[in-house]
Design an enzyme around this catalytic site. Structure first.
Site, PDB file in Angstrom:
ATOM      1  N   GLY A 208       6.824   4.490  -2.155  1.00 43.20           N
ATOM      2  CA  GLY A 208       6.653   3.136  -1.609  1.00 43.20           C
ATOM      3  C   GLY A 208       6.030   2.220  -2.637  1.00 43.20           C
ATOM      4  O   GLY A 208       5.990   2.521  -3.828  1.00 43.20           O
ATOM      5  N   ASN A 209       5.569   1.079  -2.186  1.00 41.74           N
ATOM      6  CA  ASN A 209       4.844   0.166  -3.083  1.00 41.74           C
ATOM      7  C   ASN A 209       3.784  -0.574  -2.286  1.00 41.74           C
ATOM      8  O   ASN A 209       3.678  -0.404  -1.071  1.00 41.74           O
ATOM      9  CB  ASN A 209       5.803  -0.789  -3.798  1.00 41.74           C
ATOM     10  CG  ASN A 209       6.583  -1.636  -2.815  1.00 41.74           C
ATOM     11  OD1 ASN A 209       6.013  -2.430  -2.074  1.00 41.74           O
ATOM     12  ND2 ASN A 209       7.900  -1.459  -2.786  1.00 41.74           N
ATOM     13  N   ASN A 210       3.018  -1.401  -2.981  1.00 36.09           N
ATOM     14  CA  ASN A 210       1.831  -2.008  -2.351  1.00 36.09           C
ATOM     15  C   ASN A 210       2.080  -3.316  -1.616  1.00 36.09           C
ATOM     16  O   ASN A 210       1.137  -3.979  -1.210  1.00 36.09           O
ATOM     17  CB  ASN A 210       0.769  -2.286  -3.421  1.00 36.09           C
ATOM     18  CG  ASN A 210       0.094  -1.010  -3.850  1.00 36.09           C
ATOM     19  OD1 ASN A 210      -0.068  -0.097  -3.032  1.00 36.09           O
ATOM     20  ND2 ASN A 210      -0.257  -0.921  -5.125  1.00 36.09           N
ATOM     21  N   SER A 211       3.336  -3.694  -1.440  1.00 37.01           N
ATOM     22  CA  SER A 211       3.593  -4.977  -0.776  1.00 37.01           C
ATOM     23  C   SER A 211       3.075  -4.938   0.666  1.00 37.01           C
ATOM     24  O   SER A 211       3.260  -3.955   1.376  1.00 37.01           O
ATOM     25  CB  SER A 211       5.103  -5.250  -0.770  1.00 37.01           C
ATOM     26  OG  SER A 211       5.392  -6.275   0.137  1.00 37.01           O
ATOM     27  N   ALA A 276       9.919  -6.349  -1.207  1.00 39.18           N
ATOM     28  CA  ALA A 276       9.804  -5.524  -2.412  1.00 39.18           C
ATOM     29  C   ALA A 276      10.569  -4.225  -2.127  1.00 39.18           C
ATOM     30  O   ALA A 276       9.991  -3.195  -1.781  1.00 39.18           O
ATOM     31  CB  ALA A 276       8.337  -5.240  -2.713  1.00 39.18           C
TER      32      ALA A 276
END
Ligand code: CTP
Length: 399
Positions: A208-211, A276
């Protein structure tokens, strides 16, 4: 955003009155001025102290202050307000309103007001369904009062059905929209993507990512506040969206986001893809949790589908497509080339190098680049302001 707006909230004696301090807070947070007028029964359900602390104004109930005999002028109050909200509105006060009875300060104020009045009925199911109430709701509307109809659900009586006061967020959004009521996007359908995507490795692990999705949520709200009908395709986030004009499609993976957007691709007038989206996803997703002893030597990845490029490829003449570009090097050149490659009308560049930009902060630093080559660079500002600038920019470009 509501700076300078004057909201008068009338509270009557229903159990939902306990939610009104929160409604007051929502307006205060947006910079509005709030005054509260309560009926004597309302103060059995919520204390005047709470209401006066959150509104930063004394709570008015009587025509005369019992301590010093000051007259609380209903005429002045009625003229002061830009909008009046009566929440919760009991069957009793509703009946008085439609017949013009003014036996308390709130009723007299409403009768003296020249502004729009929102009413938010809340009562037990059978009372609400009673013929007399149905007639009174009809009369309210005929008299020009706006009615935010109650929701269905659990009631204080223990019954389940219609009669619950709409949640403060819903009331707030409706009234805010009315106040801003530029409504210059009325009739427009807007698609927004927001948030990260989670690409599963197995049932418990993902890439995943931090968005947080905040930027896209603010964009969805800014369009909805101006009358647009918004479809928000939202990846996994802790943020919630409560807005009557935003239809939220919750998704987890890039593929799910692609499928939701593909369904909408022929229907939107304006699309802003700010999500994102993961560019890669594990080729194989294990059906059950991979045990530590099994180990993972390597993770084979494959590319996800590029939603923005897909919409660009299928864009019709009257559709307007906006993308985001998160860059670290050669920002302007990369963003310009993305704009062309993906057949966009506008791209929003945010550089990770800028302080106050990117994931996990409430601010952003952006540059708009449109397909005519115009470049607008903005300083650091709250994401809500970036959203509002973006909506204005799109407005100029579609005119
Ligand atoms: N985007 C998308 N679908 C993807 C990947 C990205 O719709 N599978 C969209 C994003 O929502 C954003 C834009 O594409 O609006 C740009 O994303 P970005 O990651 O900056 O660019 P990429 O196209 O992925 O290119 P690169 O990673 O090479 O910069």
């Amino acid at each position: 955003m509501l700076k300078g707006k004057r909201i008068l909230i009338g509270v009557t004696g229903g159990i939902a009155a306990y939610k009104i301090p929160y409604l007051v807070r929502l307006f205060k947070k947006e910079g509005a001025e709030v005054k509260v007028v309560a009926t004597p029964y309302a103060l059995k359900f919520v204390t005047p102290l709470t209401l006066s602390v959150v509104s930063e104004n004394p709570v008015l109930t009587e025509f005369f202050d019992s301590k010093d005999g000051t007259w609380n002028s209903h005429v002045e109050l009625g003229l002061w307000a830009d909008v009046i909200i009566i929440a919760p509105l009991t069957a009793n006060t509703m009946a008085k309103m439609v017949t013009g009875i003014t036996d308390n300060l709130l009723l007299a104020t409403v009768l003296s007001a020249r502004c729009d009045v929102f009413t938010v009925p809340a009562m037990d199911m059978d009372m609400y369904k009673h013929k007399v109430t149905t007639q009174n709701v009809k009369k309210l509307k005929e008299l020009g009062y706006k009615v935010i109809e109650p929701a269905s659900g659990e009631l204080a009586s223990g019954l389940n059905g219609i009669g619950r006061m709409q949640e403060p967020e819903i009331i707030f959004e409706k009234v805010k929209r009315h106040l801003l009521s530029k409504n210059d996007f009325a009739g427009k359908k807007v698609l927004v993507t927001a948030g990260p995507t989670h690409e599963p490795i197995d049932p418990v692990r993902f890439i995943g990512n931090n968005s947080s999705g905040l930027m896209g949520i603010e964009i969805a709200k800014a369009f909805a506040d101006r009358g647009a009908e918004v479809d928000l395709v939202l990846g996994p986030t802790h943020l919630t969206v409560e807005h009557p004009e935003i239809n939220v499609h919750k998704v987890n993976t890039a593929d799910e986001m692609f499928k939701e957007c593909d369904k909408i691709k022929d229907k939107y007038d304006i699309a802003v893809l700010s999500a994102a989206v993961a560019d890669f996803t594990p080729k194989k997703k294990a059906g059950s949790k991979i045990k530590k002893e099994e180990g993972i030597d390597s993770l084979e990845l494959e590319s996800t589908k590029d939603i923005l490029a897909h919409l660009g490829k299928n864009k019709k003449e009257n559709q307007f497509l906006t993308g985001f570009a998160l860059e670290t090097d050669n920002e302007l050149e990369n963003a310009k080339s993305k704009l062309k490659r993906k057949n966009l009308d506008l791209i929003v560049l945010n550089s990770l190098k800028d302080k106050g930009a990117g994931f996990g902060v409430n601010t952003n630093v952006v540059t708009f680049i449109d397909k005519n080559g115009n470049i607008d660079k903005f300083p650091v500002m709250p994401k809500s302001e970036v959203a509002s600038n973006l909506v204005n920019k799109i407005k100029n470009l579609i005119q």
